[in-house]
Design a protein around this motif. Structure first.
Motif, PDB file in Angstrom:
ATOM      1  N   GLU A   1      -4.615 -10.763 -28.625  1.00  0.00           N
ATOM      2  CA  GLU A   1      -4.756 -11.334 -27.423  1.00  0.00           C
ATOM      3  C   GLU A   1      -5.482 -10.208 -26.286  1.00  0.00           C
ATOM      4  O   GLU A   1      -6.214 -10.958 -25.269  1.00  0.00           O
ATOM      5  CB  GLU A   1      -3.442 -11.786 -26.878  1.00  0.00           C
ATOM      6  N   ALA A   2      -5.198  -9.301 -26.318  1.00  0.00           N
ATOM      7  CA  ALA A   2      -5.517  -8.148 -25.475  1.00  0.00           C
ATOM      8  C   ALA A   2      -7.087  -7.848 -25.511  1.00  0.00           C
ATOM      9  O   ALA A   2      -7.809  -7.868 -24.600  1.00  0.00           O
ATOM     10  CB  ALA A   2      -4.915  -6.750 -25.581  1.00  0.00           C
ATOM     11  N   THR A   3      -7.520  -8.030 -26.653  1.00  0.00           N
ATOM     12  CA  THR A   3      -9.026  -7.699 -26.872  1.00  0.00           C
ATOM     13  C   THR A   3      -9.917  -8.918 -26.950  1.00  0.00           C
ATOM     14  O   THR A   3     -11.051  -8.845 -26.656  1.00  0.00           O
ATOM     15  CB  THR A   3      -9.313  -7.287 -28.429  1.00  0.00           C
TER      16      THR A   3
ATOM     17  N   ASN B   1      -9.707 -10.785 -24.491  1.00  0.00           N
ATOM     18  CA  ASN B   1      -9.976 -11.088 -22.858  1.00  0.00           C
ATOM     19  C   ASN B   1     -10.859  -9.800 -22.279  1.00  0.00           C
ATOM     20  O   ASN B   1     -10.999  -8.950 -23.099  1.00  0.00           O
ATOM     21  CB  ASN B   1      -8.822 -11.100 -22.049  1.00  0.00           C
TER      22      ASN B   1
ATOM     23  N   VAL C   1       2.320  -1.278 -32.944  1.00  0.00           N
ATOM     24  CA  VAL C   1       2.199  -2.934 -32.349  1.00  0.00           C
ATOM     25  C   VAL C   1       1.948  -3.726 -33.429  1.00  0.00           C
ATOM     26  O   VAL C   1       2.479  -4.935 -33.594  1.00  0.00           O
ATOM     27  CB  VAL C   1       1.063  -2.892 -31.389  1.00  0.00           C
TER      28      VAL C   1
ATOM     29  N   TYR D   1      -0.497  -9.587 -30.152  1.00  0.00           N
ATOM     30  CA  TYR D   1      -0.662  -8.749 -28.786  1.00  0.00           C
ATOM     31  C   TYR D   1      -1.927  -7.959 -28.920  1.00  0.00           C
ATOM     32  O   TYR D   1      -2.645  -8.344 -27.757  1.00  0.00           O
ATOM     33  CB  TYR D   1       0.401  -7.680 -28.829  1.00  0.00           C
ATOM     34  N   ILE D   2      -2.582  -7.541 -29.731  1.00  0.00           N
ATOM     35  CA  ILE D   2      -3.687  -6.716 -29.892  1.00  0.00           C
ATOM     36  C   ILE D   2      -4.852  -7.708 -29.857  1.00  0.00           C
ATOM     37  O   ILE D   2      -5.837  -7.492 -29.306  1.00  0.00           O
ATOM     38  CB  ILE D   2      -3.917  -5.747 -31.169  1.00  0.00           C
TER      39      ILE D   2
END
Lengths: 342, 122
Positions: free
Chosen positions: B118-120, B122, B108, B115-116
């Protein structure tokens, strides 16, 4: 300035297709019917969509022609004749879909496909989640989606028994593994996913007709809410929790990660609405399993696109991007299994 | 053999700069495909920088997962996939999950590092 050769070929092909379409329409609607205001929607990797007005005397109606243009081996999609039957079935039972008008026959010379009513609305997820004109539609989305699913899941599955023996009806996990093996691209993360999903299968549910691709992006929405559910090519007989899980799969939240159901509302709001609308009681563990299944499945659909790009003669930068995007779905898959993403 | 300037990364960057200039003037599918192409060139640039070494950290990770047997780098994911399918890791799936998260994260970071984050967040 002259058009490049490929453009010329494309436009003359299109003239011929429109000519045949007009004849096909006249065969069903009478010789006085004519087509006007024709436009081609270019997006869509495996079908051609043409919009047109049908003019017949003083009446004018906007219709959509959809033709299958790309046949894949190991395709996860139902053939057009089954999709048409599903549109008819859904329409009959009051599930919002574009009204099915007629199917192409062999002597129409248009391949496989059909004509349906045009429904105005927006499908682009980011617009639906952000534009102010959809504020009301966002507020009622979860309740509307739940009501649509309850209505769909209540259809007597005997009426859809032409789906009984498809791979996805028989065993959805095994169906994905078979496609993965066909594509032949090694993905240790997906192998792990298959293993985990197989070991944690939910209790066997009473099967019903499920849409199979019920998510943000496949619904036509206007300021009053959902107008039509599109893309019936993944429908099958199976666990109704699959439709709830796919709607909540992380990819379809488009960044609104706390609003699990398509970026519109929470999981709990969706479950409550589904039960309130008369749906069966929601198996939360099963929905969780289907969300994890969903990340695996979305990875698989991306692998399908890069496979078509590399081996199917259907090339585009978008399909190339899909290949590399597979890793994002693998990330969601593993992090959700590990309990670090919800 | 050393080539003349520009080097590989600079070639890709130049092409991508041009694309960024013309994309706003395109419409519909051409505009969408131009944005996809720019995304692809970004990947090439990151891959050149982060994955240029003959043996990457991820190669070493996969090599170790396979018990340190010397395997052609091209075959690492294939052999590991086959081993998982054969159930060779079934007695330590939790441990394997962590290793695979490391493997996927490294992919990734090349495909779409944001992307990582954004994911972490939240």
């Amino acid at each position: 300035m002259s058009l490049p050769k490929s453009e010329l070929e494309r436009s003359s092909d299109l003239d011929e297709i429109v000519r045949r379409l007009e004849i096909a329409v006249q065969k069903r609607m009478g010789a006085n019917a004519t087509l006007a205001d024709i436009s081609v929607a270019t997006l869509g990797g495996s079908s051609r969509t043409i919009l047109f007005d049908l003019i017949d005397g003083s009446s004018r109606r906007r219709l959509v022609s959809r033709q299958e243009t790309y046949l894949m081996d190991a395709s996860p999609f139902l053939p057009p004749e089954m999709q048409f039957k599903l549109l008819q079935l859904a329409y009959k039972h009051g599930v919002p879909v574009p009204e099915p008008i007629f199917e192409f026959a062999d002597d129409d010379g248009l391949g496989r496909g059909h004509v349906m009513a045009h429904v105005a609305g927006e499908t682009l997820p980011k617009r639906l989640l952000n534009d102010s004109q959809y504020t009301h539609a966002r507020e009622i989305f979860v309740v509307q989606a739940a009501e649509i699913l309850v209505r769909l899941h209540a259809i007597d599955k005997q009426e859809a028994n032409f789906l009984d023996n498809t791979l996805d009806s028989v065993d959805p996990l095994q169906a994905q593994i078979a496609r993965y093996d066909y594509y032949g691209e090694p993905h240790p993360a997906l192998e792990f996913g298959f293993r985990w999903l197989d070991k944690h299968r939910p209790a066997k549910a009473v099967a019903c007709l499920v849409h199979g691709d019920f998510r943000n992006g496949n619904m036509l929405v206007n300021e009053h809410g959902i107008q039509a559910v599109l893309d019936w090519e993944c429908a099958h007989i199976g666990d109704p929790m699959a439709d709830l899980g796919w709607l909540c799969t992380r990819s379809w939240r488009f960044g609104n990660d706390e609003l699990h159901a398509g970026g519109f509302g929470t999981r709990e709001a969706l479950f409550d609405a589904y039960e309130a609308a008369g749906g069966r009681s929601v198996d939360r563990e099963a929905v969780h399993w289907w969300e994890i299944f969903g990340s695996m499945r979305w990875a698989m659909l991306n692998i399908m696109q890069i496979h078509g790009h590399l081996h199917g003669g259907r090339r585009s930068p978008a399909f190339a991007a899909c290949g590399r995007n597979t890793s994002l779905m693998e990330y969601d898959l593993l992090m959700t299994i590990a309990g670090r993403l919800d | 053999m050393p080539h003349d300037q520009p080097d590989l990364a600079e070639l890709v960057r130049t092409a991508n700069e041009f694309l960024a200039n013309v994309t706003p003037r395109l419409e519909g599918q051409d505009r969408y495909f131009a944005m996809c192409t720019s995304f692809l060139l970004d990947i090439v640039q990151r891959e050149l920088v982060e994955w240029a070494p003959l043996e990457t950290d991820d190669d070493q990770r996969l090599q170790a997962l396979l018990g340190g047997n010397k395997t052609d780098v091209q075959n690492l994911t294939k052999e590991l996939s086959a081993a998982i399918r054969a159930g060779e890791f079934d007695d330590r799936l939790d441990w394997l999950l962590e290793e695979l998260i490391g493997h996927v994260t490294s992919k990734v970071k090349v495909s779409k590092p944001s992307y990582i984050d954004e994911a972490t967040e939240n």
